[in-house]
Write an enzyme that holds these catalytic residues in place. Structure first.
Site, PDB file in Angstrom:
ATOM      1  N   GLY A  60     -16.863 -73.493 -33.293  1.00  0.00           N
ATOM      2  CA  GLY A  60     -15.766 -72.823 -32.602  1.00  0.00           C
ATOM      3  C   GLY A  60     -14.486 -73.628 -32.547  1.00  0.00           C
ATOM      4  N   CYS A  61     -14.477 -74.787 -33.170  1.00  0.00           N
ATOM      5  CA  CYS A  61     -13.279 -75.621 -33.174  1.00  0.00           C
ATOM      6  C   CYS A  61     -12.501 -75.400 -34.472  1.00  0.00           C
ATOM      7  CB  CYS A  61     -13.659 -77.094 -33.043  1.00  0.00           C
ATOM      8  SG  CYS A  61     -14.428 -77.476 -31.466  1.00  0.00           S
TER       9      CYS A  61
END
Length: 147
Positions: A60-61
Site C-alpha cells: 500500500g505504499c
C-alpha cells in the site's frame, strides 16, 4: 526478529520528538518541510539485504518500504526500516522517532501518527503517501499485538 544493534538509527534516541518539534516549528512552507524530510531520510541507515529479508515489506505504499522490529527484555520495542523513496525515508524517520523505545502498551495508547499531526506533515501528503503512512502505522500496531 533480529538483533537491534544491526539496525541502529538515531531516531527516538539522538533525534527525539522534541528535536523534530523544534526543527519543524519555524517551517511555514511545505517545500521547507519537504526538504527537512529528505534530510531526515538521509540520516536513516540503509538496511542490509538480510534485514530486509527479515523485515516486512509494507503493502500500500508508493515506494517499497520495509519495517521490522525487536523487543528488548524490558518490553521496549525497537523498530527499524528502509524505503526506496527519499520522501518516504523521511516519513519513516519521523515515524521511527515517534515509536522507538516504547512498550506495546504505550504504542497502543497513542496513535503512531500523532507526531505527524503535531508537525503539520499529514495535511500536505498525497493520497498515496497518506495511504502508505497509514499502512506503516497499522503495521506498528499489529506488531504491538504480537508482543
Amino acid at each position: 526478529m533480529t538483533n537491534p544493534q544491526f539496525a541502529g538509527h538515531p531516531f527516538g534516541t539522538t533525534v527525539t520528538a522534541e528535536t523534530l518539534r523544534n526543527t519543524f516549528a519555524p517551517l511555514t512552507q511545505w517545500e521547507d518541510k519537504y526538504r527537512q524530510l529528505i534530510m531526515l531520510g538521509k540520516q536513516l541507515p540503509a538496511l542490509p539485504d538480510e534485514l530486509k529479508a527479515q523485515a516486512k515489506e509494507i503493502a500500500g505504499c508508493e515506494n517499497r518500504v520495509w519495517l521490522g522490529y525487536t523487543v528488548a527484555e524490558n518490553g521496549k520495542m525497537h523498530f527499524f526500516g528502509d524505503s526506496e523513496g527519499r520522501i518516504v525515508r523521511g516519513l519513516l524517520a519521523v515515524l521511527l522517532t515517534a515509536v522507538e523505545g516504547k512498550t506495546a502498551a504505550e504504542l497502543q495508547a497513542q496513535s503512531p501518527l500523532a507526531l505527524f499531526d503535531e508537525l503539520g506533515l499529514r495535511a500536505q501528503l498525497s493520497a498515496s503517501r497518506s495511504q502508505g503512512l497509514n499502512a506503516l502505522s497499522e503495521a506498528i500496531i499489529a506488531a504491538t499485538k504480537q508482543v
